[in-house]
Motif scaffolding. Structure first.
Motif, mmCIF file in Angstrom:
data_model
loop_
_atom_site.group_PDB
_atom_site.id
_atom_site.type_symbol
_atom_site.label_atom_id
_atom_site.label_comp_id
_atom_site.label_asym_id
_atom_site.label_seq_id
_atom_site.Cartn_x
_atom_site.Cartn_y
_atom_site.Cartn_z
ATOM 1 N N THR A 39 0.843 -1.205 0.000
ATOM 2 C CA THR A 39 0.000 0.000 0.000
ATOM 3 C C THR A 39 0.876 1.251 0.000
ATOM 4 N N THR A 40 0.313 2.341 -0.524
ATOM 5 C CA THR A 40 1.045 3.618 -0.537
ATOM 6 C C THR A 40 0.413 4.621 0.425
ATOM 7 N N THR A 41 -0.602 4.203 1.130
ATOM 8 C CA THR A 41 -1.274 5.089 2.082
ATOM 9 C C THR A 41 -0.465 5.192 3.366
ATOM 10 N N THR A 49 -6.119 2.795 3.938
ATOM 11 C CA THR A 49 -5.284 1.603 3.749
ATOM 12 C C THR A 49 -6.148 0.393 3.396
ATOM 13 N N GLN A 52 -7.293 0.556 -0.239
ATOM 14 C CA GLN A 52 -6.247 0.144 -1.181
ATOM 15 C C GLN A 52 -5.948 -1.361 -1.073
ATOM 16 N N SER A 244 7.707 -3.457 -8.217
ATOM 17 C CA SER A 244 7.720 -2.138 -7.562
ATOM 18 C C SER A 244 7.611 -1.064 -8.627
ATOM 19 N N THR A 246 6.529 3.118 -9.527
ATOM 20 C CA THR A 246 6.145 4.436 -9.055
ATOM 21 C C THR A 246 4.818 4.762 -9.725
ATOM 22 N N ASP A 248 0.175 3.752 -9.197
ATOM 23 C CA ASP A 248 -0.862 3.120 -8.390
ATOM 24 C C ASP A 248 -0.461 1.650 -8.187
ATOM 25 N N PRO A 249 -0.426 1.163 -6.934
ATOM 26 C CA PRO A 249 0.043 -0.219 -6.739
ATOM 27 C C PRO A 249 -0.819 -1.265 -7.433
#
Ligand code: SF4
Length: 378
Positions: A39-41, A49, A52, A244, A246, A248-249
């Motif tokens: 997650t990126t949250t 979280t 996502q 990985s 950069t 949206d996951p």
């Protein structure tokens, strides 16, 4: 999720490894290669979280990792673990206390970076707690955070330095009698990453988590990940993967699925074959393909191969070879299904006709597991 097993492919036999269980997911020893994302949250934001994590799981993530940089994040974990509906891994750096809080919160897995919890006594405390809760630990070495002494000795973040870093920490875990371990040795340089994993695969019996770190935004990050992860998987190395990006996951998960699908390791969705178009094309192939793709994504079909071809020169052959295909002609398209020519359909009906046939064939294949080879992917 049921997946389609690998067709005969060039993928080498999987490296033999131990098996660990992370929540509901088996990793290693021939278990299906699992997909992870992160997650990126801000993890302390439980609502964001969970949104996502659900999106990642819906897209096909088997495991979701969350960062735990602060105590507030660790305190959010019980609610996240309880509601995520997918095994949660806590990513902990620097603080063994946060690792202990994450374990108390009931996470399914823990990721520790050997470069930044350096006190062996603290690591041992975490390991004992993980053992008592049967929670596996990923020893995740990263080229960007190797110990300075190691860097000096190896002359930089070499594959050997990464492997030594990981195995030094693994030895501490083993010394505590702990064996629920998986390992990663990520590097941002694809060639170095591949070399590191090859060394690691030969040196240890534990399952391996593959990834190219800091791969960057698509399309470059996507290509780096596909080359790094794909090369190793083709050699039989790797048990769980994380792309990985950069971005949206969710894109990480779709990319990971595409890598597994391209290698014939897992087929869990449609396979769209489309010609690149050229001066012979009788229509706008890109537009037609995008229309088909959008409709396919909305349909969530069982595995089926669909071909979209732009002309009557090379089109019919490819269209005939796919489960369902269309070869465009002037103002119309020749529809094929399971190798049979169905007939011409007018241009305005091509997408509908193709999709109707695809749904029919996908359902027929789903109803006949022997034909479709239903089972778990390699
Ligand atoms: Fe060109 Fe036809 Fe080949 Fe498409 S199928 S690339 S239109 S020759």
């Amino acid at each position: 999720m049921a997946t389609i097993s690998a067709e005969p492919s060039l993928v080498a036999a999987r490296r033999t490894s131990r098996r660990i269980r992370l929540g509901t997911v088996d990793i290693g020893d021939g278990a299906p290669i699992s997909i992870q994302s992160m997650t990126t949250t801000r993890t302390e934001d439980v609502g964001a979280t969970l949104v996502q994590a659900h999106a990642l799981a819906t897209q096909g993530a088997d495991i979701v990792r969350v960062a735990v940089p602060h105590e507030a994040d660790a305190k959010a974990l019980p609610a996240i673990v309880a509601q995520a509906g997918v095994p949660i891994v806590a990513d902990v750096h620097f603080s063994y206390r946060l690792a202990l809080l994450a374990l108390e919160a009931g996470v399914a897995g823990l990721r520790l970076n050997p470069g930044n919890i350096r006190d062996a006594a603290q690591i041992r405390t975490v390991v004992r707690e993980a053992a008592s809760r049967k929670v596996p630990i990923r020893v995740g070495a990263n080229a960007g955070s190797l110990d300075r002494g190691l860097l000096a000795r190896h002359g930089g973040a070499t594959p050997e330095a990464l492997v030594e870093s990981a195995l030094t920490e693994v030895a501490i875990l083993e010394d505590e009698g702990f064996g629920d371990i998986k390992i990663s040795v990520k590097h941002q340089n694809v060639a170095q990453m591949i070399a590191a994993y090859r060394l690691l695969a030969a040196a240890t019996p534990y399952p391996l988590h593959l990834g190219v770190t800091e791969a960057g935004p698509p399309p470059t990050g996507l290509v780096k990940s596909a080359v790094g992860i794909g090369t190793l998987l083709a050699e039989g190395i790797g048990d769980t993967i994380r792309v990985s990006l950069t971005a949206d996951p969710v894109e990480e998960v779709t990319t990971a699925k595409s890598i597994l699908q391209a290698l014939g390791i897992r087929r869990s969705t449609f396979d769209l074959v489309a010609c690149p178009s050229c001066g012979r094309a009788e229509l706008d192939v890109v537009d037609l393909t995008n229309q088909v793709l959008a409709r396919l994504e909305a349909l969530a079909l069982p595995p089926v191969q669909i071909a979209v071809m732009g002309c009557e020169v090379n089109g019919p052959g490819e269209a005939r070879d796919a489960d369902v295909g269309i070869a465009a002609g002037p103002g119309r398209g020749l529809l094929f299904s399971r190798g049979r020519q169905i007939g011409w359909v007018p241009a305005e009906r091509m997408v509908d006709a193709l999709l109707e046939e695809a749904v029919k064939v996908a359902r027929e294949k789903q109803a006949n597991p022997a034909e479709a080879g239903l089972g778990e992917g390699a």
